[in-house]
Design a protein around this motif. Structure first.
Motif, PDB file in Angstrom:
ATOM      1  N   MET A   1      29.911  78.377 -52.494  1.00  0.00           N
ATOM      2  CA  MET A   1      29.059  79.729 -53.436  1.00  0.00           C
ATOM      3  C   MET A   1      30.045  81.150 -52.553  1.00  0.00           C
ATOM      4  SD  MET A   1      25.721  81.361 -52.749  1.00  0.00           S
ATOM      5  CE  MET A   1      24.615  80.222 -52.202  1.00  0.00           C
ATOM      6  N   GLY A   2      30.307  81.283 -54.484  1.00  0.00           N
ATOM      7  CA  GLY A   2      31.112  82.607 -53.872  1.00  0.00           C
ATOM      8  C   GLY A   2      30.732  84.085 -53.669  1.00  0.00           C
ATOM      9  N   PRO A   3      30.637  85.492 -54.119  1.00  0.00           N
ATOM     10  CA  PRO A   3      30.992  86.351 -53.732  1.00  0.00           C
ATOM     11  C   PRO A   3      29.624  87.430 -54.007  1.00  0.00           C
ATOM     12  CG  PRO A   3      32.857  87.309 -53.679  1.00  0.00           C
ATOM     13  CD  PRO A   3      32.310  85.120 -53.645  1.00  0.00           C
ATOM     14  N   VAL A   4      29.531  86.918 -55.574  1.00  0.00           N
ATOM     15  CA  VAL A   4      28.845  87.305 -56.039  1.00  0.00           C
ATOM     16  C   VAL A   4      27.894  87.536 -56.309  1.00  0.00           C
ATOM     17  CG1 VAL A   4      28.173  87.685 -58.739  1.00  0.00           C
ATOM     18  CG2 VAL A   4      29.993  88.004 -58.166  1.00  0.00           C
ATOM     19  N   GLU A   5      27.597  85.310 -55.951  1.00  0.00           N
ATOM     20  CA  GLU A   5      25.953  84.934 -56.038  1.00  0.00           C
ATOM     21  C   GLU A   5      25.200  84.778 -55.259  1.00  0.00           C
ATOM     22  OE1 GLU A   5      26.447  80.598 -56.514  1.00  0.00           O
ATOM     23  OE2 GLU A   5      24.959  79.989 -56.128  1.00  0.00           O
ATOM     24  N   SER A   6      26.724  85.210 -53.664  1.00  0.00           N
ATOM     25  CA  SER A   6      25.858  86.026 -51.783  1.00  0.00           C
ATOM     26  C   SER A   6      25.114  86.864 -52.282  1.00  0.00           C
ATOM     27  CB  SER A   6      27.157  85.917 -51.134  1.00  0.00           C
ATOM     28  OG  SER A   6      27.462  84.325 -50.918  1.00  0.00           O
ATOM     29  N   SER A   7      24.900  88.314 -53.152  1.00  0.00           N
ATOM     30  CA  SER A   7      25.404  89.323 -53.213  1.00  0.00           C
ATOM     31  C   SER A   7      23.669  89.057 -54.247  1.00  0.00           C
ATOM     32  CB  SER A   7      26.313  89.973 -53.333  1.00  0.00           C
ATOM     33  OG  SER A   7      26.151  90.274 -55.155  1.00  0.00           O
ATOM     34  N   LEU A   8      23.518  88.719 -54.751  1.00  0.00           N
ATOM     35  CA  LEU A   8      22.841  87.947 -55.502  1.00  0.00           C
ATOM     36  C   LEU A   8      21.617  87.657 -55.037  1.00  0.00           C
ATOM     37  CD1 LEU A   8      24.096  86.693 -59.149  1.00  0.00           C
ATOM     38  CD2 LEU A   8      23.247  88.807 -58.897  1.00  0.00           C
ATOM     39  N   LEU A   9      22.082  86.864 -54.172  1.00  0.00           N
ATOM     40  CA  LEU A   9      20.336  86.202 -53.388  1.00  0.00           C
ATOM     41  C   LEU A   9      20.061  86.658 -51.763  1.00  0.00           C
ATOM     42  CD1 LEU A   9      22.137  82.138 -53.333  1.00  0.00           C
ATOM     43  CD2 LEU A   9      20.409  83.320 -54.792  1.00  0.00           C
ATOM     44  N   ALA A  10      21.445  87.570 -51.926  1.00  0.00           N
ATOM     45  CA  ALA A  10      21.215  88.559 -50.529  1.00  0.00           C
ATOM     46  C   ALA A  10      20.333  89.615 -51.397  1.00  0.00           C
ATOM     47  CB  ALA A  10      22.044  89.097 -50.125  1.00  0.00           C
ATOM     48  N   ALA A  11      20.144  89.650 -52.941  1.00  0.00           N
ATOM     49  CA  ALA A  11      19.447  91.634 -53.187  1.00  0.00           C
ATOM     50  C   ALA A  11      18.291  90.683 -53.174  1.00  0.00           C
ATOM     51  CB  ALA A  11      20.071  92.080 -54.170  1.00  0.00           C
ATOM     52  N   ILE A  12      18.108  89.117 -53.874  1.00  0.00           N
ATOM     53  CA  ILE A  12      17.036  88.416 -53.923  1.00  0.00           C
ATOM     54  C   ILE A  12      15.920  88.668 -52.864  1.00  0.00           C
ATOM     55  CG2 ILE A  12      15.518  86.452 -54.588  1.00  0.00           C
ATOM     56  CD1 ILE A  12      17.799  86.265 -57.066  1.00  0.00           C
ATOM     57  N   GLU A  13      16.526  88.327 -51.670  1.00  0.00           N
ATOM     58  CA  GLU A  13      15.365  87.902 -50.665  1.00  0.00           C
ATOM     59  C   GLU A  13      15.288  89.636 -49.659  1.00  0.00           C
ATOM     60  OE1 GLU A  13      15.914  84.986 -49.191  1.00  0.00           O
ATOM     61  OE2 GLU A  13      14.893  86.052 -46.749  1.00  0.00           O
ATOM     62  N   GLU A  14      15.517  90.298 -50.198  1.00  0.00           N
ATOM     63  CA  GLU A  14      15.636  91.881 -49.475  1.00  0.00           C
ATOM     64  C   GLU A  14      14.639  92.241 -50.796  1.00  0.00           C
ATOM     65  OE1 GLU A  14      18.344  94.706 -49.545  1.00  0.00           O
ATOM     66  OE2 GLU A  14      17.495  96.167 -48.938  1.00  0.00           O
ATOM     67  N   GLN A  15      14.660  91.920 -52.021  1.00  0.00           N
ATOM     68  CA  GLN A  15      14.095  93.237 -53.293  1.00  0.00           C
ATOM     69  C   GLN A  15      13.192  92.552 -53.565  1.00  0.00           C
ATOM     70  OE1 GLN A  15      16.996  94.960 -55.438  1.00  0.00           O
ATOM     71  NE2 GLN A  15      17.948  95.155 -54.371  1.00  0.00           N
ATOM     72  N   GLY A  16      12.999  91.382 -53.639  1.00  0.00           N
ATOM     73  CA  GLY A  16      12.034  89.931 -54.274  1.00  0.00           C
ATOM     74  C   GLY A  16      11.982  89.254 -55.665  1.00  0.00           C
ATOM     75  N   CYS A  17      13.005  90.574 -56.601  1.00  0.00           N
ATOM     76  CA  CYS A  17      12.889  90.800 -58.093  1.00  0.00           C
ATOM     77  C   CYS A  17      13.632  91.635 -58.525  1.00  0.00           C
ATOM     78  CB  CYS A  17      11.716  90.457 -58.866  1.00  0.00           C
ATOM     79  SG  CYS A  17      12.313  89.938 -60.407  1.00  0.00           S
ATOM     80  N   ILE A  18      15.136  90.803 -58.504  1.00  0.00           N
ATOM     81  CA  ILE A  18      16.484  92.182 -58.771  1.00  0.00           C
ATOM     82  C   ILE A  18      16.549  92.180 -60.419  1.00  0.00           C
ATOM     83  CG2 ILE A  18      16.992  92.200 -57.483  1.00  0.00           C
ATOM     84  CD1 ILE A  18      19.515  89.554 -58.684  1.00  0.00           C
TER      85      ILE A  18
END
Ligand code: 1GP
Length: 246
Positions: free
Chosen positions: A1-18
């Motif tokens: 998994m690359g950095p953009v996907e990781s950042s999306l998943l981290a944001a989803i984890e933190e915010q619930g819905c991005i």
């Protein structure tokens, strides 16, 4: 998994819905480019670039370059075929239109575009794409989709689960750009509860209430495009903050 996907998943984890903003290079205007800073400050997580009828790589490259100059947000390509690949982007939703009736959008266009993704060192994010609802939209016509009616959430869930089992890491429920009715909450609820991967929802989302309802139903990301083109950044701010509250 690359950095953009990781950042999306981290944001989803933190915010619930991005929130993801979609920009169509064919409709990219000066007014739109001036909105980019606002979008970033309000918390949109990434800019998607693409459209059902984009055919000029030069126009696509120019749009991506301008966006990269104006924001630090990741730029994710949202291609309609091999001409949707730009060397200047960060990542690409490498997607198959799962309910297309033609092999072109299931796998052939992907085979044509894959060598460019490799050559340009773009981060591929595997995604299952499903056109749903009753609206006669460009994506439905161009992609020759056998649209899944909103009254059949279990059918959407079956396709989405197949995407997950095939190794795709996101599923996108698409009502089509400018759709009269956005995806039904019952469909989002069924698909997201059956899946372990994030569900992206887009098409026809125009109000904070609608975005909030979709987030509450289980969407991990909400995509808006037409709203920004037609009404500028103001209404998008309302949507992003409603999602935060949800
Ligand atoms: C289209 O889902 C996106 O692919 C966004 O739709 O333009 O209706 O916001 P809208």
């Amino acid at each position: 998994m690359g950095p953009v996907e990781s950042s999306l998943l981290a944001a989803i984890e933190e915010q619930g819905c991005i929130h993801l903003s979609l920009i169509d290079p064919e409709k990219f205007t000066g007014r739109l480019s001036r909105s980019l800073e606002d979008l970033q400050s309000w918390g949109t997580a990434a800019i998607m670039v693409g459209g059902s009828t984009v055919s000029s790589v030069e126009q696509l490259d120019g749009t991506v370059k301008k966006i990269k100059k104006l924001t630090n947000l990741p730029v994710i390509l949202f291609p309609n075929g091999p001409t949707g690949v730009s060397r200047f982007a960060d990542a690409i939703f490498f997607m198959s239109l799962l309910n297309s009736s033609t092999p072109r959008f299931l796998i052939r266009a992907q085979a044509k575009g894959a060598p460019s993704v490799k050559r340009f060192n773009l981060e591929p994010i595997p995604l299952g794409y499903l056109v749903v609802g009753d609206s006669k939209t460009a994506v439905s016509a161009v992609g020759r989709a056998n649209r899944i009616p909103y009254s059949k959430p279990e059918l959407a869930a079956a396709y989405a689960l197949a995407a997950q089992y095939l190794g795709m890491r996101f599923v996108y429920l698409e009502a089509g750009s400018g759709a009269e009715h956005s995806v039904d909450t019952s469909m989002v609820r069924k698909v997201s509860s059956d899946l372990d991967i994030p569900v992206i929802v887009g098409g026809g989302i125009r109000t904070p209430d609608r975005a909030r309802a979709l987030a509450k139903a289980g969407a991990s990301a909400i995509v808006t495009g037409t709203l920004l083109e037609q009404q500028g950044p103001g209404p998008v701010k309302g949507i992003v903050s409603a999602m935060r509250r949800a």
